[in-house]
Write a protein that holds these residues in place. Sequence first.
Motif, short mmCIF file in Angstrom:
data_model
loop_
_atom_site.label_atom_id
_atom_site.label_comp_id
_atom_site.label_asym_id
_atom_site.label_seq_id
_atom_site.Cartn_x
_atom_site.Cartn_y
_atom_site.Cartn_z
N LEU A 147 -35.64 43.62 76.00
CA LEU A 147 -36.89 43.95 75.33
C LEU A 147 -37.47 45.27 75.83
O LEU A 147 -38.42 45.78 75.24
CB LEU A 147 -37.90 42.81 75.53
CG LEU A 147 -37.46 41.43 75.02
CD1 LEU A 147 -38.59 40.42 75.19
CD2 LEU A 147 -37.01 41.49 73.58
N ALA A 148 -36.91 45.82 76.90
CA ALA A 148 -37.36 47.10 77.44
C ALA A 148 -36.33 48.20 77.21
O ALA A 148 -36.45 49.29 77.77
CB ALA A 148 -37.66 46.97 78.93
N SER A 149 -35.32 47.95 76.39
CA SER A 149 -34.18 48.86 76.23
C SER A 149 -34.58 50.21 75.65
O SER A 149 -35.56 50.33 74.92
CB SER A 149 -33.11 48.20 75.35
OG SER A 149 -33.67 47.76 74.12
N ARG A 150 -33.78 51.22 75.99
CA ARG A 150 -33.93 52.55 75.43
C ARG A 150 -32.68 52.87 74.61
O ARG A 150 -31.77 52.05 74.47
CB ARG A 150 -34.14 53.59 76.54
CG ARG A 150 -35.20 53.25 77.56
CD ARG A 150 -36.59 53.06 76.98
NE ARG A 150 -37.16 54.28 76.41
CZ ARG A 150 -38.46 54.45 76.17
NH1 ARG A 150 -39.32 53.47 76.45
NH2 ARG A 150 -38.92 55.57 75.65
N THR A 151 -32.63 54.06 74.02
CA THR A 151 -31.50 54.45 73.18
C THR A 151 -30.18 54.27 73.94
O THR A 151 -30.03 54.75 75.06
CB THR A 151 -31.66 55.91 72.72
OG1 THR A 151 -32.88 56.04 72.00
CG2 THR A 151 -30.51 56.30 71.80
N VAL A 179 -22.57 51.31 67.50
CA VAL A 179 -23.64 52.17 67.01
C VAL A 179 -24.39 52.76 68.20
O VAL A 179 -24.29 52.26 69.33
CB VAL A 179 -24.64 51.37 66.14
CG1 VAL A 179 -24.00 50.88 64.86
CG2 VAL A 179 -25.23 50.21 66.94
N LEU A 180 -25.14 53.81 67.93
CA LEU A 180 -26.17 54.27 68.84
C LEU A 180 -27.51 53.86 68.23
O LEU A 180 -27.73 54.07 67.03
CB LEU A 180 -26.14 55.79 69.02
CG LEU A 180 -24.83 56.40 69.51
CD1 LEU A 180 -25.02 57.90 69.76
CD2 LEU A 180 -24.31 55.71 70.76
N THR A 181 -28.37 53.28 69.02
CA THR A 181 -29.64 52.80 68.48
C THR A 181 -30.79 53.06 69.44
O THR A 181 -30.63 52.96 70.66
CB THR A 181 -29.58 51.30 68.16
OG1 THR A 181 -30.81 50.87 67.60
CG2 THR A 181 -29.30 50.46 69.41
#
Length: 260
Positions: A147-151, A179-181
Amino acid sequence: MEVVIAPGPQLARLAADAVGALLSRRPDAVLGLATGSSPLALYDELARRHAEEGLSFARARGFLLDEYVGLPADHPERYRAVIDRELVSRVDLDPDAVQGPDGTAEDLPAACRRYEEAIAAAGGVDLQVLGIGTDGHVAFNEPGSSLASRTRVKTLTEQTRQDNARFFDGDAEAVPQHVLTQGLGTILAARHLVLLATGRAKAEAVHHLVEGAVSALWPATVLQMHPHVTVLVDEAAASRLQLADYYRDAWRHKPAWQGL
C-alpha cells in the motif's frame, strides 16, 4: 471519498468538468492519465470541449499511470501510443509534455526511479484519472501490492491478462507478463483522484473500494486514505453498494460551489 452514481455519459461530463475547472485556474496543471476502457468517454468529452468550447491543454503536462514491458515503440497497444491516439492527438497537449514509464529500458528499476523523479520535478500530479480492475487493482497494482509502493516492475495476474486480451485481438498470451506501474504510494501523492467505473463486472471491486476494509487483497481500498477522492460510477457498478441511497442523497443536496 465522494461517490457519485449517475448514467455513464454524465460521469464523463462530470470528470471533464473537474479537468476543465483545474485547467481554468491552473493552465499549467499536471494531469495523471490512465488508459484502459474506463477513461475513454472522458477523453472523448475533453476532445469535444477542446474542439467546440476552446478548452486548452497547451500549458499542461501529463504522466501515464503505467506501461507494458517489452512492447516495441510502434506497437498500437503500448500505453504511450494509446494515450497519444485517444487524447494527445485530439487536443493541444504538447506530446513532449507527456511522459510515461519506459517499458523498453534495459535497466527497468532505474527507469522506475527516473519516472518518480520526473513526477516530483514537475511538482506532483494535480488530478489523477483512475479506473479499477475487476479484482480491485488500480494502475497495475495487483492484489497483494504494498500500500506504500512506488513506481516499479509488476507481474500481471492471469485475470488481468484475460481482462486485457480484448485489446490484443482476444489473445491473452499476447498480453505482456510484466509492466511498469506507478505504485499505490505514488498515486496517493496526487492532489485529486478521479476514479471512473461502469458496468456490473466492476460492482464487487467498487463495493470493496468504497465500503470495504483497507487491504492489499483489494488494492484500490487504499484510496480511502486519500483526502480528495471522487468515485464516479453508473448504476450497474454501484449495484453492490450498501449505502447507495445515502450517496445519491448526498450528491443531490451537495452545494454547487463545492464542485468535485
